[in-house]
Design an enzyme around this catalytic site. Structure first.
Site, short mmCIF file in Angstrom:
data_model
loop_
_atom_site.label_atom_id
_atom_site.label_comp_id
_atom_site.label_asym_id
_atom_site.label_seq_id
_atom_site.Cartn_x
_atom_site.Cartn_y
_atom_site.Cartn_z
N ASN A 166 31.80 -27.16 26.56
CA ASN A 166 30.70 -28.07 26.23
C ASN A 166 29.44 -27.69 27.00
OD1 ASN A 166 29.01 -30.58 26.58
ND2 ASN A 166 30.54 -31.37 25.15
N TYR B 27 52.73 -32.44 26.93
CA TYR B 27 51.88 -32.24 28.11
C TYR B 27 52.74 -31.90 29.33
CZ TYR B 27 48.54 -33.38 31.83
OH TYR B 27 47.73 -33.34 32.94
#
Length: 242
Positions: free
Chosen positions: A35, A153
């Protein structure tokens, strides 16, 4: 001489705290993340720190080996070396396994486990040439104790621990150290949901951790030349809870 620290996922949460901690130590910090807005915001914070290092931000997709090679090549072109690699990029998508698609599992493993393996492989050739280097992987207490709704995860983070210890044995003779930090519940946007609020009751210290407390462990490992293949839990004693 200031070392060069490349932090994947260094623009947010724990990764940003690690970037800032190394900047305060006077190191040259390179943030690699996806980002651009977060990269620029964190880079602005680093440049305000009076540590003496020079800092860089690069857009990079850790899941793409081509992208990782290209960006790290730019780091070598600018600084000539990478002394510390931090693998902090990661995602979680909480869901019971029966409700999780194969694609979701694959995407999570690609970023959380295969990504750090790619970045480590890319830097190792130069670290071997340098006869020096430090790799720090960011795991999770979930990879040790498990947690409902986080099977994918937890598997990725447990795998990261196994990878850390195997690689540490492979490269120890070249003076390269590989360690892992396993945070517990740390105050970031990943743990901001209401589903995590009850977890404070299970933490012996009675609170969530701060990202800076994980960052302090990363600095410690980077400055500890005789520690390798180890896991440090930063979890307020959660691993002790029954």
């Amino acid at each position: 001489m200031s070392r060069v620290c490349a932090v994947f996922g260094g623009s947010r949460g724990i990764g940003a705290a690690i970037s800032k901690a190394f900047a305060r130590e006077g190191e040259n910090v390179v943030i690699l993340a996806k980002n651009v807005d977060r990269i620029e915001a964190t880079l602005e914070s680093l440049n305000k720190i009076d540590g003496g290092g020079t800092h860089t931000g690069l857009i990079c997709n850790i899941s793409s080996e081509t992208d990782v090679k290209t960006r790290l090549s730019q780091v070598y072109d600018k600084y000539g070396r990478i002394d510390i690699l931090v693998n902090s990029a990661g995602i979680t998508k909480d869901s019971l396994l029966l409700r999780t698609s194969k694609l979701e599992v694959s995407d999570l493993l690609e970023l959380n486990l295969i990504g750090p393996m790619i970045t480590s492989r890319v830097v190792l050739k130069e670290m071997i040439r340098q006869q020096d280097g430090c790799i720090i992987n960011i795991g999770s207490i979930v990879g040790l104790k498990g947690n409902i709704g986080q099977s994918s995860y937890g598997a990725s983070k447990a795998g990261l621990l196994g990878f850390t210890r195997c690689l540490a044995k492979e490269v120890a003779s070249r003076n390269i150290r590989v360690n892992l930090i396993a945070p517990g519940f740390i105050k970031t946007d990943m743990t901001g949901g209401s589903q995590f609020l009850h977890m404070e009751n299970h933490i012996p210290m009675g609170r969530f951790g701060d990202p800076t407390e994980v960052a302090n462990a990363a600095v410690f490992l980077a400055n500890s030349p005789y520690i390798t293949g180890q896991m440090i839990t930063v979890d307020g004693g959660l691993q002790l809870a029954i």
